[in-house]
Write a protein that holds these residues in place. Sequence first.
Motif, PDB file in Angstrom:
ATOM      1  N   TYR A  93      -3.179   1.014   7.520  1.00  0.00           N
ATOM      2  CA  TYR A  93      -1.830   0.864   8.081  1.00  0.00           C
ATOM      3  C   TYR A  93      -1.381  -0.588   8.038  1.00  0.00           C
ATOM      4  CZ  TYR A  93       1.916   0.530  11.511  1.00  0.00           C
ATOM      5  OH  TYR A  93       3.117   0.244  12.135  1.00  0.00           O
ATOM      6  N   ILE A 123       0.087  -1.999   4.775  1.00  0.00           N
ATOM      7  CA  ILE A 123       1.395  -1.547   4.282  1.00  0.00           C
ATOM      8  C   ILE A 123       2.440  -2.587   4.646  1.00  0.00           C
ATOM      9  CG2 ILE A 123       3.107   0.301   4.308  1.00  0.00           C
ATOM     10  CD1 ILE A 123       0.926   2.195   5.311  1.00  0.00           C
ATOM     11  N   ARG A 174       7.558   3.738   3.917  1.00  0.00           N
ATOM     12  CA  ARG A 174       6.463   4.660   4.242  1.00  0.00           C
ATOM     13  C   ARG A 174       5.698   4.236   5.490  1.00  0.00           C
ATOM     14  NH1 ARG A 174       3.946   4.501  -1.741  1.00  0.00           N
ATOM     15  NH2 ARG A 174       4.314   2.295  -1.240  1.00  0.00           N
ATOM     16  N   LYS A 175       5.812   2.981   5.896  1.00  0.00           N
ATOM     17  CA  LYS A 175       5.131   2.543   7.108  1.00  0.00           C
ATOM     18  C   LYS A 175       5.683   3.279   8.326  1.00  0.00           C
ATOM     19  CE  LYS A 175       2.920  -1.543   8.937  1.00  0.00           C
ATOM     20  NZ  LYS A 175       2.440  -2.876   8.520  1.00  0.00           N
ATOM     21  N   ILE A 211      -1.454   4.981   0.107  1.00  0.00           N
ATOM     22  CA  ILE A 211      -0.275   5.014   0.972  1.00  0.00           C
ATOM     23  C   ILE A 211       0.582   6.241   0.667  1.00  0.00           C
ATOM     24  CG2 ILE A 211       1.859   3.817   1.598  1.00  0.00           C
ATOM     25  CD1 ILE A 211       0.392   1.175   0.790  1.00  0.00           C
ATOM     26  N   TRP A 227      -1.301   9.850   1.198  1.00  0.00           N
ATOM     27  CA  TRP A 227      -2.092   9.994   2.412  1.00  0.00           C
ATOM     28  C   TRP A 227      -1.989  11.419   2.957  1.00  0.00           C
ATOM     29  CZ3 TRP A 227      -1.609  11.561   7.399  1.00  0.00           C
ATOM     30  CH2 TRP A 227      -2.621  11.190   8.300  1.00  0.00           C
TER      31      TRP A 227
END
Length: 493
Positions: free
Chosen positions: A325, A328, A334-335, A438, A441
């Motif tokens: 996490y 990123i 996408r975070k 990422i 996931w």
Amino acid sequence: MKTNKLLAFVLGFIFFSTSCSDDFLEVKTTSRLTSEAAVATMEADPAKLEGFVNAIYSMMVQYDLVYTNHDAFGYMSILHSTEMMSEDIVQVKATHFTYDYILDNRGDTYRRTRVNWTYLYSIVSSANIVLNLTSAESTSPEIKAYRGQVLALRGMAYYYLIQLYQQNYGIVGAATDLPGVPLYFATNEGKPNRLNRVPVKEVYAQIESDLTTAVVNLNGWSRGNKNQVNYYVANGILARFYLLSEQWAKAASAALEAQKGGTIMSAAKIHDGFMDIANSEWLWGFDHSAETETRYASFFSHISNITPGYAGLEYGARLIDKRLYESIPATDERKKLFQGATQIYDATSLGSSSMASTTATGWKLPYASLKFGWNGNWTMDYPYMRTAEMVLIEAEALVRQNKGSEAATALKKLLANRDPAWNQSSVTVDEIWMQRRIELWGEGFAYFDLKRLNKGIDRTYSGTNHRTDAQKKFSAGTKDWIYRLPQTEILEN
């Protein structure tokens, strides 16, 4: 699709024993299925094959094919159980998939190895039924399309089997004689069933043969829905195989062809882009309806902290690995699919399809995933293949050919809609792997990438958010990622 009726229709032609032995895998009605009359009947009316093929797709989401258990729900349970063996996903409490998470579920008497083996060989056996009912020499576009679909599915089943039950390609190599998995064929293919552990190189050759033939057969055919494998999906499965077998130019070409079947979703769309097959980026999946819905025995029950299932009700919430996490970039949309160290997002604020169940609380936890949503009625669709994955395959295959700048150009097709600040002129394999971690996931790629790339895992780093009993470290090529063949298969075959 009415799952149970379709399964009964097809599986009535197969003799299932309680083991994964030759008795289970072989089609027992050979004389009836391979008769000239049966083939002629299908040639005259190809629509009769639709139920046989659709039943395979339904079987892929069947939760009680092997055991009536909430952690065995078909194809996606295989992908989820392996995902749990990576570093990227965190299970908060011990419940279903716990032994996968602590990498202690590979024994030959354990349910996991038998479930995975049985599901995948059920696809093989069902595909062989369709092949027995048809002729490879048929010129009928419909017959060719049905054969193309089941050849793609059979090739895909062997693609997973050889990775689950043997060491990764980088260690064993293409020419190895190490034992692989059995190969089963339709009677009219004129090949004897190989009940032994066929050498790895021969399994790879059969996978490539099945998939390349499928691509040819499906070219020009238009499917009725995204449940079905079409030309673009077959190319996508082939691209996965070429990436695994290190045939880089072919991987890039097949992935590029597969991309023609979909378009990358916008940054705004990703907040409800992982539960609806209608999304433009989805190349293949399973379109759940009220007739096929399952609740606790489902992918979304275990992966979605927003759904009132095992994850959402905090029996085993799913988090992103803290270190992943933090890697990123803040500019990456996408975070926002994950909470930070503290609750940052309300699950109802990032998209209408992400509305949280009123009883789900798993999404509030630190680093909780918000990626997989809830539509209020347990009919969220299963994602099997997305265009984004094909872009990532293309990019990696280009890098492997020392085309780093071309790979960056390819990757921009995806990242322009994910992280507009990303603007590299060249990329490396590890950078693409990070993008895979990422982007994909939770979708079932992490374990296979670790094996394919010859990577290890380390959940023991300072500040880890993996629970204590799962804080483990494994080197690349660990035996703990190789399933043992089911004991019943060893004893009876």
